[in-house]
Design a protein around this motif. Structure first.
Motif, short mmCIF file in Angstrom:
data_model
loop_
_atom_site.label_atom_id
_atom_site.label_comp_id
_atom_site.label_asym_id
_atom_site.label_seq_id
_atom_site.Cartn_x
_atom_site.Cartn_y
_atom_site.Cartn_z
N ALA A 21 0.71 -1.12 -0.12
CA ALA A 21 0.07 0.09 0.07
C ALA A 21 0.89 1.41 -0.02
CB ALA A 21 -0.95 -0.02 1.11
N VAL A 22 1.77 1.29 0.97
CA VAL A 22 2.81 2.24 0.93
C VAL A 22 3.52 2.65 -0.34
CG1 VAL A 22 4.81 3.29 2.05
CG2 VAL A 22 2.96 2.41 3.45
N LEU A 23 4.25 1.54 -0.96
CA LEU A 23 4.72 1.53 -2.19
C LEU A 23 3.85 2.17 -3.21
CD1 LEU A 23 7.20 -1.50 -1.95
CD2 LEU A 23 7.75 0.98 -1.85
N SER A 24 2.74 1.59 -3.26
CA SER A 24 1.80 2.12 -4.28
C SER A 24 1.44 3.54 -4.20
CB SER A 24 0.25 1.15 -4.20
OG SER A 24 0.73 -0.28 -4.34
N ALA A 25 1.01 3.97 -3.00
CA ALA A 25 1.17 5.62 -2.85
C ALA A 25 2.24 6.07 -3.45
CB ALA A 25 0.89 5.79 -1.55
N TRP A 26 3.74 5.79 -3.13
CA TRP A 26 4.73 6.52 -3.67
C TRP A 26 4.51 6.40 -5.37
CZ3 TRP A 26 7.56 9.93 -1.60
CH2 TRP A 26 7.71 10.12 -0.44
N ALA A 27 4.41 5.43 -5.77
CA ALA A 27 4.27 5.17 -7.26
C ALA A 27 3.29 6.14 -8.01
CB ALA A 27 4.06 3.65 -7.51
N ALA A 28 2.17 6.33 -7.06
CA ALA A 28 1.08 7.19 -7.72
C ALA A 28 1.67 8.55 -7.72
CB ALA A 28 -0.33 6.89 -6.80
N LEU A 29 2.38 8.92 -6.58
CA LEU A 29 2.60 10.29 -6.51
C LEU A 29 3.78 10.63 -7.73
CD1 LEU A 29 3.46 10.79 -2.69
CD2 LEU A 29 1.50 11.78 -4.14
N PHE A 30 4.65 9.34 -7.98
CA PHE A 30 5.65 9.53 -9.00
C PHE A 30 4.90 9.83 -10.22
CE2 PHE A 30 8.02 7.43 -12.38
CZ PHE A 30 9.18 8.40 -12.40
N LEU A 31 3.85 8.86 -10.60
CA LEU A 31 2.92 9.17 -11.83
C LEU A 31 2.36 10.40 -12.07
CD1 LEU A 31 1.93 5.20 -12.15
CD2 LEU A 31 3.61 6.44 -13.43
N MET A 32 2.00 11.13 -11.05
CA MET A 32 1.46 12.48 -10.78
C MET A 32 2.35 13.54 -11.07
SD MET A 32 -1.05 11.65 -7.53
CE MET A 32 -1.32 13.45 -7.25
N GLN A 33 3.59 13.20 -11.32
CA GLN A 33 4.47 14.58 -11.53
C GLN A 33 4.35 15.26 -12.80
OE1 GLN A 33 7.11 15.34 -9.10
NE2 GLN A 33 5.44 14.06 -8.06
N PRO A 34 4.20 16.38 -12.84
CA PRO A 34 3.79 17.16 -13.85
C PRO A 34 4.73 17.15 -15.28
CG PRO A 34 4.54 18.67 -12.12
CD PRO A 34 4.50 17.16 -11.63
N ASN A 35 5.83 16.93 -14.76
CA ASN A 35 6.89 16.96 -16.11
C ASN A 35 7.00 15.29 -16.65
OD1 ASN A 35 7.53 19.78 -15.81
ND2 ASN A 35 8.79 19.43 -14.41
N LEU A 36 6.39 14.41 -16.03
CA LEU A 36 6.40 13.01 -16.57
C LEU A 36 5.81 12.75 -17.78
CD1 LEU A 36 7.67 10.32 -15.73
CD2 LEU A 36 5.42 9.84 -14.48
N ASP A 37 6.20 12.23 -18.94
CA ASP A 37 5.82 11.83 -20.09
C ASP A 37 5.31 10.41 -20.09
OD1 ASP A 37 6.30 14.38 -21.11
OD2 ASP A 37 8.25 13.85 -21.88
N LEU A 38 3.93 10.41 -20.10
CA LEU A 38 3.12 8.75 -19.77
C LEU A 38 3.25 8.30 -21.20
CD1 LEU A 38 0.63 9.28 -17.07
CD2 LEU A 38 2.93 8.45 -16.75
N PRO A 39 3.51 7.12 -21.46
CA PRO A 39 3.36 6.31 -22.75
C PRO A 39 1.97 6.58 -23.22
CG PRO A 39 4.44 4.83 -21.27
CD PRO A 39 4.04 5.96 -20.30
N GLN A 40 1.68 6.31 -24.40
CA GLN A 40 0.35 6.44 -24.99
C GLN A 40 -0.35 5.34 -24.66
OE1 GLN A 40 0.59 6.82 -29.29
NE2 GLN A 40 0.95 8.94 -29.12
N GLY A 41 -1.74 5.53 -24.26
CA GLY A 41 -2.35 4.25 -24.03
C GLY A 41 -2.71 4.09 -22.70
#
Length: 262
Positions: A21-41
């Motif tokens: 649960a803790v690591l999932s929360a940190w992963a979510a925070l990482f994926l929320m970073q404004p400068n992060l380019d997420l893959p299409q799809g």
């Protein structure tokens, strides 16, 4: 022997679920970073929603801000209760503690921090409305920055902070003095632990407005600091130095601003 092994396995499962649960929360925070380019799809799995939570407060709903602060609270504050959770699990050989009680205890604790997320989100929205935050949720006003630093620094020396830390330093004494049986009792003890933790850490959490509400480096540093501060071997030697450092940073911030206007 089988009973002891079964209890050990259940403790392992409880810890695995906790850290996932803790690591999932940190992963979510990482994926929320404004400068992060997420893959299409990746929008199909909801990552576009996570990314939307770190937009400026004016572009995010209040529920989005509460969700962001709740994730921050889970990622940053859940690790700080680990010593109390370990102490509780050590009591599972008694009839008073149980694995379901472990979950109830943690739920009560996190509920307090989710509650904190509501006024924190309201404060962020209000500061953003005044134009006092930049797009990263960071103070753009010198006097706001200095006030937050001075508040956090001064609170390090307060009697309330000291009283709350004293309870955090000895989880076993807490359970001996505040023990309540059953799931509802574990939940209420979790609420009490959450309130004590909030009393320790609320001012430090508000420094997110100084570093930036989506600043992972700040979150990680604050998590480590608040975790260590609750350890009796280290915490007693951290509180005052951190307070002096924050007060010094507030003075330096104001001094630098005054020099600019000379």
């Amino acid at each position: 022997m089988q009973i002891a092994l079964h209890a050990f396995d259940r403790r392992q499962v409880a810890w695995i679920a906790f850290f996932v649960a803790v690591l999932s929360a940190w992963a979510a925070l990482f994926l929320m970073q404004p400068n992060l380019d997420l893959p299409q799809g990746w929008q199909a799995v909801g990552l576009d929603y996570l990314a939307s939570l770190c937009r400026p407060a004016a572009e995010t709903s209040l529920s989005g801000l509460i969700a962001m602060w709740s994730l921050m609270s889970l990622a940053m504050m859940a690790p700080t209760i680990a010593p109390a959770l370990k102490t509780y699990l050590d009591l599972t050989h008694t009839q008073g503690a149980s694995m379901s009680g472990f979950a109830a205890l943690l739920s009560g604790y996190l509920l307090v921090w989710i509650g904190f997320s509501i006024p924190a989100a309201l404060l962020q929205a209000a500061l953003d409305t005044q134009g006092w935050l930049d797009p990263f949720g960071r103070s753009s006003e010198v006097y706001l920055t200095a006030t937050l630093l001075a508040l956090a620094g001064a609170y390090q020396f307060s009697k309330l902070k000291e009283a709350c830390l004293n309870q955090c330093h000895s989880p076993l004494m807490f359970f001996m003095g505040k023990w309540q049986d059953g799931l509802s009792g574990a939940f209420r003890m979790g609420l009490h632990l959450g309130a004590v933790c909030l009393g320790c850490c609320w001012a430090l959490m508000l420094l997110a407005f100084v570093a930036g509400t989506m600043n992972l480096a700040f979150m990680g540093l604050a998590m480590v600091l608040m975790t260590f501060e609750k350890l009796p071997q280290l915490g007693r030697y951290l509180t005052a130095p951190v307070g002096f450092a924050l007060l010094g940073a507030a003075i330096l911030t104001l001094t630098t601003e005054l020099i600019k206007h000379l």
